[in-house]
Design a protein around this motif. Structure first.
Motif, PDB file in Angstrom:
ATOM      1  N   GLN A 110       0.822  -1.212   0.000  1.00  0.00           N
ATOM      2  CA  GLN A 110       0.000   0.000   0.000  1.00  0.00           C
ATOM      3  C   GLN A 110       0.857   1.264   0.000  1.00  0.00           C
ATOM      4  OE1 GLN A 110      -3.268  -0.412  -0.482  1.00  0.00           O
ATOM      5  NE2 GLN A 110      -2.730  -2.596  -0.482  1.00  0.00           N
ATOM      6  N   VAL A 111       2.171   1.095   0.165  1.00  0.00           N
ATOM      7  CA  VAL A 111       3.089   2.238   0.152  1.00  0.00           C
ATOM      8  C   VAL A 111       4.025   2.174  -1.045  1.00  0.00           C
ATOM      9  CG1 VAL A 111       4.848   3.508   1.462  1.00  0.00           C
ATOM     10  CG2 VAL A 111       2.978   2.329   2.672  1.00  0.00           C
ATOM     11  N   ASP A 112       4.661   1.001  -1.274  1.00  0.00           N
ATOM     12  CA  ASP A 112       5.598   0.826  -2.380  1.00  0.00           C
ATOM     13  C   ASP A 112       5.720  -0.662  -2.677  1.00  0.00           C
ATOM     14  OD1 ASP A 112       7.499   1.971  -4.278  1.00  0.00           O
ATOM     15  OD2 ASP A 112       9.057   1.020  -3.077  1.00  0.00           O
ATOM     16  N   ASP A 113       6.049  -0.999  -3.920  1.00  0.00           N
ATOM     17  CA  ASP A 113       6.136  -2.402  -4.326  1.00  0.00           C
ATOM     18  C   ASP A 113       7.467  -3.050  -3.962  1.00  0.00           C
ATOM     19  OD1 ASP A 113       3.591  -2.346  -5.403  1.00  0.00           O
ATOM     20  OD2 ASP A 113       4.287  -1.796  -7.413  1.00  0.00           O
ATOM     21  N   LEU A 114       8.451  -2.258  -3.566  1.00  0.00           N
ATOM     22  CA  LEU A 114       9.775  -2.800  -3.255  1.00  0.00           C
ATOM     23  C   LEU A 114       9.944  -3.026  -1.759  1.00  0.00           C
ATOM     24  CD1 LEU A 114      11.980  -0.484  -5.512  1.00  0.00           C
ATOM     25  CD2 LEU A 114      11.475  -2.905  -5.909  1.00  0.00           C
ATOM     26  N   PRO A 115      10.746  -4.031  -1.361  1.00  0.00           N
ATOM     27  CA  PRO A 115      11.119  -4.145   0.048  1.00  0.00           C
ATOM     28  C   PRO A 115      11.768  -2.838   0.504  1.00  0.00           C
ATOM     29  CG  PRO A 115      11.849  -6.078  -1.178  1.00  0.00           C
ATOM     30  CD  PRO A 115      11.382  -5.081  -2.199  1.00  0.00           C
ATOM     31  N   VAL A 116      11.583  -2.482   1.763  1.00  0.00           N
ATOM     32  CA  VAL A 116      12.017  -1.169   2.244  1.00  0.00           C
ATOM     33  C   VAL A 116      13.493  -0.913   1.967  1.00  0.00           C
ATOM     34  CG1 VAL A 116      12.209   0.321   4.267  1.00  0.00           C
ATOM     35  CG2 VAL A 116      10.239  -1.185   4.006  1.00  0.00           C
ATOM     36  N   GLY A 117      14.343  -1.919   2.204  1.00  0.00           N
ATOM     37  CA  GLY A 117      15.777  -1.731   2.023  1.00  0.00           C
ATOM     38  C   GLY A 117      16.217  -1.518   0.593  1.00  0.00           C
ATOM     39  N   PHE A 118      15.330  -1.764  -0.375  1.00  0.00           N
ATOM     40  CA  PHE A 118      15.634  -1.532  -1.786  1.00  0.00           C
ATOM     41  C   PHE A 118      14.791  -0.396  -2.369  1.00  0.00           C
ATOM     42  CE2 PHE A 118      16.438  -6.327  -1.649  1.00  0.00           C
ATOM     43  CZ  PHE A 118      17.803  -6.170  -1.474  1.00  0.00           C
ATOM     44  N   SER A 119      14.114   0.344  -1.524  1.00  0.00           N
ATOM     45  CA  SER A 119      13.129   1.326  -1.981  1.00  0.00           C
ATOM     46  C   SER A 119      13.618   2.764  -1.821  1.00  0.00           C
ATOM     47  CB  SER A 119      11.831   1.143  -1.182  1.00  0.00           C
ATOM     48  OG  SER A 119      10.955   2.236  -1.378  1.00  0.00           O
ATOM     49  N   PRO A 120      13.911   3.459  -2.918  1.00  0.00           N
ATOM     50  CA  PRO A 120      14.248   4.882  -2.822  1.00  0.00           C
ATOM     51  C   PRO A 120      13.113   5.689  -2.183  1.00  0.00           C
ATOM     52  CG  PRO A 120      14.819   4.034  -4.988  1.00  0.00           C
ATOM     53  CD  PRO A 120      14.016   2.961  -4.302  1.00  0.00           C
ATOM     54  N   TYR A 121      11.863   5.270  -2.419  1.00  0.00           N
ATOM     55  CA  TYR A 121      10.750   6.016  -1.822  1.00  0.00           C
ATOM     56  C   TYR A 121      10.812   5.943  -0.299  1.00  0.00           C
ATOM     57  CZ  TYR A 121       6.201   7.606  -0.403  1.00  0.00           C
ATOM     58  OH  TYR A 121       5.196   8.303   0.225  1.00  0.00           O
ATOM     59  N   TRP A 122      10.970   4.736   0.245  1.00  0.00           N
ATOM     60  CA  TRP A 122      11.020   4.586   1.701  1.00  0.00           C
ATOM     61  C   TRP A 122      12.246   5.285   2.294  1.00  0.00           C
ATOM     62  CZ3 TRP A 122       7.573   3.609   5.153  1.00  0.00           C
ATOM     63  CH2 TRP A 122       6.511   2.721   4.919  1.00  0.00           C
ATOM     64  N   LEU A 123      13.412   5.052   1.688  1.00  0.00           N
ATOM     65  CA  LEU A 123      14.647   5.522   2.314  1.00  0.00           C
ATOM     66  C   LEU A 123      14.959   6.985   2.032  1.00  0.00           C
ATOM     67  CD1 LEU A 123      17.007   2.439   1.836  1.00  0.00           C
ATOM     68  CD2 LEU A 123      15.382   2.937   3.670  1.00  0.00           C
ATOM     69  N   GLN A 124      14.628   7.455   0.844  1.00  0.00           N
ATOM     70  CA  GLN A 124      14.966   8.844   0.508  1.00  0.00           C
ATOM     71  C   GLN A 124      13.792   9.796   0.712  1.00  0.00           C
ATOM     72  OE1 GLN A 124      17.248   9.182  -3.196  1.00  0.00           O
ATOM     73  NE2 GLN A 124      17.902   7.061  -2.978  1.00  0.00           N
ATOM     74  N   THR A 125      12.611   9.410   0.211  1.00  0.00           N
ATOM     75  CA  THR A 125      11.471  10.317   0.344  1.00  0.00           C
ATOM     76  C   THR A 125      10.932  10.321   1.769  1.00  0.00           C
ATOM     77  OG1 THR A 125      10.862   9.978  -1.974  1.00  0.00           O
ATOM     78  CG2 THR A 125       9.175  10.883  -0.514  1.00  0.00           C
ATOM     79  N   VAL A 126      10.631   9.137   2.306  1.00  0.00           N
ATOM     80  CA  VAL A 126      10.029   9.072   3.641  1.00  0.00           C
ATOM     81  C   VAL A 126      11.066   9.322   4.730  1.00  0.00           C
ATOM     82  CG1 VAL A 126       8.786   7.632   5.304  1.00  0.00           C
ATOM     83  CG2 VAL A 126       8.195   7.520   2.868  1.00  0.00           C
ATOM     84  N   LEU A 127      12.137   8.525   4.741  1.00  0.00           N
ATOM     85  CA  LEU A 127      13.083   8.574   5.856  1.00  0.00           C
ATOM     86  C   LEU A 127      13.937   9.837   5.838  1.00  0.00           C
ATOM     87  CD1 LEU A 127      14.222   7.204   8.338  1.00  0.00           C
ATOM     88  CD2 LEU A 127      15.650   5.777   6.865  1.00  0.00           C
ATOM     89  N   ARG A 128      14.572  10.129   4.731  1.00  0.00           N
ATOM     90  CA  ARG A 128      15.448  11.298   4.672  1.00  0.00           C
ATOM     91  C   ARG A 128      14.668  12.618   4.612  1.00  0.00           C
ATOM     92  NH1 ARG A 128      20.262   9.573   6.553  1.00  0.00           N
ATOM     93  NH2 ARG A 128      21.415   8.211   5.143  1.00  0.00           N
ATOM     94  N   LYS A 129      13.709  12.701   3.687  1.00  0.00           N
ATOM     95  CA  LYS A 129      13.039  13.994   3.459  1.00  0.00           C
ATOM     96  C   LYS A 129      11.910  14.249   4.454  1.00  0.00           C
ATOM     97  CE  LYS A 129      14.198  14.127  -1.470  1.00  0.00           C
ATOM     98  NZ  LYS A 129      13.661  14.101  -2.868  1.00  0.00           N
ATOM     99  N   GLU A 130      10.953  13.312   4.557  1.00  0.00           N
ATOM    100  CA  GLU A 130       9.785  13.563   5.407  1.00  0.00           C
ATOM    101  C   GLU A 130      10.120  13.490   6.894  1.00  0.00           C
ATOM    102  OE1 GLU A 130       6.557  11.034   4.227  1.00  0.00           O
ATOM    103  OE2 GLU A 130       6.589  11.751   2.142  1.00  0.00           O
TER     104      GLU A 130
END
Length: 340
Positions: free
Chosen positions: A226-246
């Motif tokens: 429901q957030v991204d199709d990739l596992p978190v550790g391979f996901s630019p969305y999770w690691l860069q958009t959510v974790l780093r930016k948000e």
């Protein structure tokens, strides 16, 4: 780019271990139970490692409970999930229970960090910030089922670590506790809504990042469709958009072990390392598979990133503690009296 964290085979370095550690791509080393016999042997192993590469980051999983790599000669640390339960056995008032649990958490974080650093190791990958819900692999590694209690006890545990000078590593972002499968042997999928994940599991990480408690993070090998199709550790969305930016996190991001089943979706070892690094991981763990580590060293195309290297270097221990002097330390003695 010294972005790989590898392991060694036994209790003393082999010629092959030395060769692998010396490679420019290797910047970290994790120790396991097989690398430990007693404190003096461990001190000698760490000395050998640093003779090959002085500024290598050395880590261990010394959480307490069932995840404690060094046992005989070290304090037997309780599982994090048992701390609140122990406090409940000593009081009935909810506020008093929480204060007792926070006090115990702080002392256990202090004790763990004191002992680990006294043998020359930089960090323990702790604490677990996952909620103790339905996960097969988390369970009592988590502090509690209630995110607010997890946040409170984890903050106290980290305060204890920081008192000794050890940096914290929160795991497994954004929360592994609400999915049943074990990512060591399966590819967990958590189908809950984005709102549920962000407001429940991830609230612990968000609060502790905002309060500057989290120095490093390890993402979960979990897919949240429901957030991204990739596992978190391979996901630019999770690691860069959510974790780093948000969330504004500017510490180190470690991959979880890329030899785990939950990492195989990215391909072979070189592809896994490249995918994790491109997604935003600063350091890539390749453990318990020497052939896989050698493949990663020889084939993974990892770009030079000075900012990433500096973040990792900030985790190195500056302490000059001596394991042989711990028994005469009054703080260590106080912590011993609190063990249960």
């Amino acid at each position: 780019m010294s972005s790989l964290m590898i392991d060694v085979l036994g209790t003393l370095l082999t010629a092959e271990d030395r060769e692998v550690i010396a490679h420019p791509k290797v910047g970290g080393l994790i120790l396991f139970a097989r690398n430990y016999e007693n404190p003096q042997q461990l001190i000698e192993l760490v000395r050998q490692i640093r003779n090959v590469k002085p500024n290598i980051l050395i880590a261990v999983d010394q959480e307490g409970g069932r995840v404690q790599r060094f046992r005989d000669g070290f304090s037997k640390l309780p599982s994090m999930g048992s701390i609140y339960q122990h406090a409940q056995s000593q009081a009935t008032n909810t506020a008093v229970i929480l204060e007792k649990a926070k006090f115990l958490s702080q002392k256990m974080g202090y004790l763990m960090a004191l002992e680990v650093q006294s043998v020359g190791i930089d960090i323990s990958f702790a604490p677990v910030l996952d909620i103790d819900d339905i996960s097969d692999v988390i369970g009592d590694r988590g502090f509690h089922k209630d995110p607010q209690i997890v946040t409170s006890l984890a903050a106290s545990f980290i305060d204890g670590m920081h008192q000794v000078g050890m940096k914290s590593t929160g795991k497994h972002f954004p929360g592994h506790g609400s999915v049943k499968e074990d990512s060591h042997i399966a590819m967990p999928v958590d189908n809950r809504s984005r709102e549920s994940i962000f407001s429940h599991d991830m609230s612990v990480f968000k609060t502790l990042i905002q309060s500057n408690h989290v120095d490093a993070l390890m993402p979960a090998h979990v897919i949240y469709p429901q957030v991204d199709d990739l596992p978190v550790g391979f996901s630019p969305y999770w690691l860069q958009t959510v974790l780093r930016k948000e969330l504004g996190f500017n510490g180190v991001i470690f991959s979880d072990d890329l030899s785990m089943q939950g990492a195989t979706s990215a391909g072979g070892y070189a592809e896994r390392c490249e995918a994790a690094y491109d997604a935003g991981c600063d350091m890539l763990l390749v453990c318990n598979d020497r052939d896989g580590a050698v493949t990663a060293i020889e084939q993974a195309n990892l770009k030079i990133n000075k900012a990433s290297e500096q973040r990792v270097q900030n985790l190195l221990c500056q302490s000059k503690l001596d394991f042989s002097q711990l028994a005469s330390d009054p703080h260590w003695q106080q912590c011993q009296n609190l063990l249960f």
